[in-house]
Design an enzyme around this catalytic site. Structure first.
Site, PDB file in Angstrom:
ATOM      1  N   SER A 126      -1.411   9.141   7.394  1.00  0.00           N
ATOM      2  CA  SER A 126      -0.982   9.159   5.995  1.00  0.00           C
ATOM      3  C   SER A 126      -1.772   8.210   5.108  1.00  0.00           C
ATOM      4  O   SER A 126      -2.104   8.551   3.965  1.00  0.00           O
ATOM      5  CB  SER A 126       0.515   8.828   5.898  1.00  0.00           C
ATOM      6  OG  SER A 126       1.274   9.748   6.630  1.00  0.00           O
ATOM      7  N   HIS A 183       1.234   4.056   2.810  1.00  0.00           N
ATOM      8  CA  HIS A 183       0.760   5.037   1.835  1.00  0.00           C
ATOM      9  C   HIS A 183       0.198   4.333   0.606  1.00  0.00           C
ATOM     10  O   HIS A 183      -0.860   4.701   0.080  1.00  0.00           O
ATOM     11  CB  HIS A 183       1.902   5.962   1.420  1.00  0.00           C
ATOM     12  CG  HIS A 183       2.519   6.708   2.562  1.00  0.00           C
ATOM     13  ND1 HIS A 183       3.702   7.408   2.444  1.00  0.00           N
ATOM     14  CD2 HIS A 183       2.100   6.874   3.851  1.00  0.00           C
ATOM     15  CE1 HIS A 183       3.989   7.965   3.613  1.00  0.00           C
ATOM     16  NE2 HIS A 183       3.040   7.648   4.480  1.00  0.00           N
TER      17      HIS A 183
END
Length: 212
Positions: A126, A183
């Site tokens: 991610s 993230h």
């Protein structure tokens, strides 16, 4: 004097995104045969610091917790990654992908240490994929992403919305075991990559695309 950091690669394209997707799925299916793989390849601060499993800072990007986890990441890598790779070339794409993925893991490791969080396994691509998403918005600032195939959202606005959602989720504790900070670190790493490596300020690109 030329800045060696900004020396461009010779453009080549060899579908590196597809190789990354294949490698991620290969590791994912191997975890069903060897269930202990996530414990050795995911990033655990205790194992990294005290068991000297330094490879985890890199290999965590290829481990995923479940099928929905890997599917969502690989869809992002397929749609955003392939387009970015065609635009900048495979060498630049891979450099960006791995530098941002490593930056995300190092920042996450620092976060774990500062918050005294050692019983955790960081896994998934991610961080690198969020970096590629920001890269897409910088390279194609006027592109529109259709949410649910219906609602058109300008790519820079989508990045900003995602960043705000991740920030809110991290602060509020929503989202369970999702590493929202990783993230955000991916976004930050890509932003700095464009400034340092490309000499491009993403905010300036977006401002010029919509306000000039």
């Amino acid at each position: 004097m030329n800045n060696p950091i900004r020396k461009p690669f010779t453009y080549t394209y060899f579908s590196a995104s597809l190789y990354l997707i294949a490698l991620n799925f290969a590791v994912f299916f191997l975890t069903y045969i060897f269930p202990d793989i996530p414990y050795y390849l995911s990033l655990n601060p205790g194992m990294f610091l005290y068991k000297h499993m330094y490879w985890q800072i890199f290999t965590y990007m290829f481990v995923h917790g479940n099928f929905s986890h890997i599917i969502s990441n690989m869809i992002g890598l397929f749609f955003f990654g392939m387009t970015v790779e065609r635009a900048v070339g495979s060498k630049e794409f891979l450099t960006m992908y791995f530098i941002c993925g490593l930056a995300s893991s190092f920042c996450s490791l620092g976060y774990f240490i500062l918050t005294d969080t050692y019983r955790v396994l960081l896994m998934g691509a991610s961080g690198a994929i969020f970096a590629i998403m920001l890269s897409y918005a910088v390279i194609f600032p006027r592109a529109k992403i259709f949410i649910w195939g219906i609602i058109p959202v300008p790519s820079p606005l989508l990045v900003i919305i995602y960043a705000l959602i991740e920030l809110f989720s991290q602060i509020s504790g929503m989202g369970g075991s999702v590493a929202h900070y990783a993230h955000l670190f991916g976004f930050a790493a890509a932003y700095l990559y464009f400034i340092i490596r490309m000499g491009i300020n993403p905010l300036t690109v977006w401002k010029n695309a919509y306000f000039n």
